[in-house]
Write a protein that holds these residues in place. Sequence first.
Motif, PDB file in Angstrom:
ATOM      1  N   ASP A  87       0.843  -1.259  -0.170  1.00 58.77           N
ATOM      2  CA  ASP A  87       0.087  -0.172   0.112  1.00 58.77           C
ATOM      3  C   ASP A  87       0.775   1.245   0.033  1.00 58.77           C
ATOM      4  O   ASP A  87       1.632   1.483   0.937  1.00 58.77           O
ATOM      5  N   PHE A 134      -6.593  -0.257   1.291  1.00 57.26           N
ATOM      6  CA  PHE A 134      -6.620   1.050   1.742  1.00 57.26           C
ATOM      7  C   PHE A 134      -7.814   1.286   2.623  1.00 57.26           C
ATOM      8  O   PHE A 134      -8.816   1.536   2.261  1.00 57.26           O
ATOM      9  N   ASP A 183       0.611   5.490  -0.640  1.00 53.28           N
ATOM     10  CA  ASP A 183      -0.048   6.834  -0.558  1.00 53.28           C
ATOM     11  C   ASP A 183       0.676   7.940  -0.366  1.00 53.28           C
ATOM     12  O   ASP A 183       1.518   7.921   0.168  1.00 53.28           O
TER      13      ASP A 183
END
Length: 402
Positions: A49, A393, A51
Motif C-alpha cells: 500500500d 486502503f 499513498d
Amino acid sequence: MAQFTFTNNTYAGEALAGFMASTLLEADSVKRGLLTVINDVKARKVILDVDDDVVLQNPSGIFTDQGTTAHQTESYLDPVVYEFMKQEQWDKLAQSWEAQALKPGAFMDYEGVVDLSDFMVQRYLTKIQIANERLYWLGKSATKEAAFTADFPGLLPSIAAASGVYKVGLSKPATSLAATAIDANGIVTVADTSTLADGDVVTITSLTGTSKDTTNGAPGITIQGQSYFIQIASATSFKLVRNYNEVNSRKPATFTGTATAATVNYINVSNVLQVLGSVYAQLDPADRIQEDFNLQIPLHVGYAYAQAQANKALNVINAFTDMKKMDYLGIPLQIMNHWQANTILGARSSNLFLGVDLLGDASELSTVYLKPYTNDNVVRMKARMKAAVNFKFANELFYLSA
C-alpha cells in the motif's frame, strides 16, 4: 429402468475450472465482481500500500521535490485450508437421484445415464458456495458452517477493527431505541414501537444483563451484537422471533436469562431514506465517482428501500408492483444476501481482495465409492479449499454498523 454409474473422481489441476473453482469463485459477491480475485496464493502474499499527497508547485528550472514522504504500508493475504467431508449410504444417494429424475406427477419407468459422483457434488455445491460467501464477509466466528480451527477473521470484522476506516454508528434517535427490559421469551420493552413493524431486523448492543440466545442449544451465546427479525407485541414491546444468522435454517429464536437495558439499532422503512442520505453525504467524492465503487447493503435494507420508494411514489400507477431500481442518486446498491444485518459498506472492488490457489495441491475435490475396496456400501466426498480475504486502503472504506 434407471441406468447409472458411479465414478471415483479426483478433480485437481486444470479440472478445477469445472468443479472446485465453483465452490470458491461462484460465491454471490465474487460473481458480481465485488471482490478482486488473486489466484496462486500458496502462502502469505504481501499487498503493498503506497499513498501520498499531491503538491502543485511554482515552475522552476531546477527540480525541487514536493517535500512530502510517501506512506508505505503492507496488508496480507494469509491463506487458510479447510475441508468439507461427507459420507452417504449408496442406496439413499441413489434414491435421491431417482426421485429427482422422475418427471413431475409421473410414476413411470425412465431411461438415462447419470454419473452419481457428479450428482453428489452438485447437491452440496450451492450450500458450499453460500458457506464460502458468509466466510469471506463475516469470518469464521459468525459463520456457523465453519468448524475449522485456523483463524479467518473475514472482511467485515477486519474492516470494523481497522484504524483509518471512516466508521459511522446507528446509535442516533432515528435509528435506535433504548430498551428497558428483555425477558426470557425474547420480549423487548421500549418506550414506543411506532417506528418499527413486523419483519424489521434489529441489532442488540450495549446489553446489561444475562440474556443469551439458545437457538442452537445451551449454554447459548450472548445476544450482544446479534440481530433478529421482530414481531410487534404491543405499543411498547416487540418479540425477537428469529436470529438473522438462522435465516436459512428458519429456526425460531429461544432465550435464557434476562436483561435490564440494551440499545436496539435498526434500518427500516421509517428511516432508510434518511440513512442513505446521510451515507451519501459522507462518502469520499474521489471514491464514489469510480466505476467499481458500490454501496453494499443487506437484504432487509434493500427491501426497506424498495418499500420506501413505493410509499413516496404518490399518484404513480403500479408503484407497488413494479420492481424498484437499486441505486441511490446514481450510486449502485448491491444487495448482499448472506451478510451482516444493519450494515452498509462503501468500497471499490479493487480495494477488496480474495486470494485462492486453484491449481495448488491444497485444493481438491474427490468422490469415492468404497464398496469395491472395503465392501462398505457408502460414498465419500471431500472438498478441500484454500482462501484468504483482506482489503488494501483502509482510508478509502466507508463502514456503517450498529
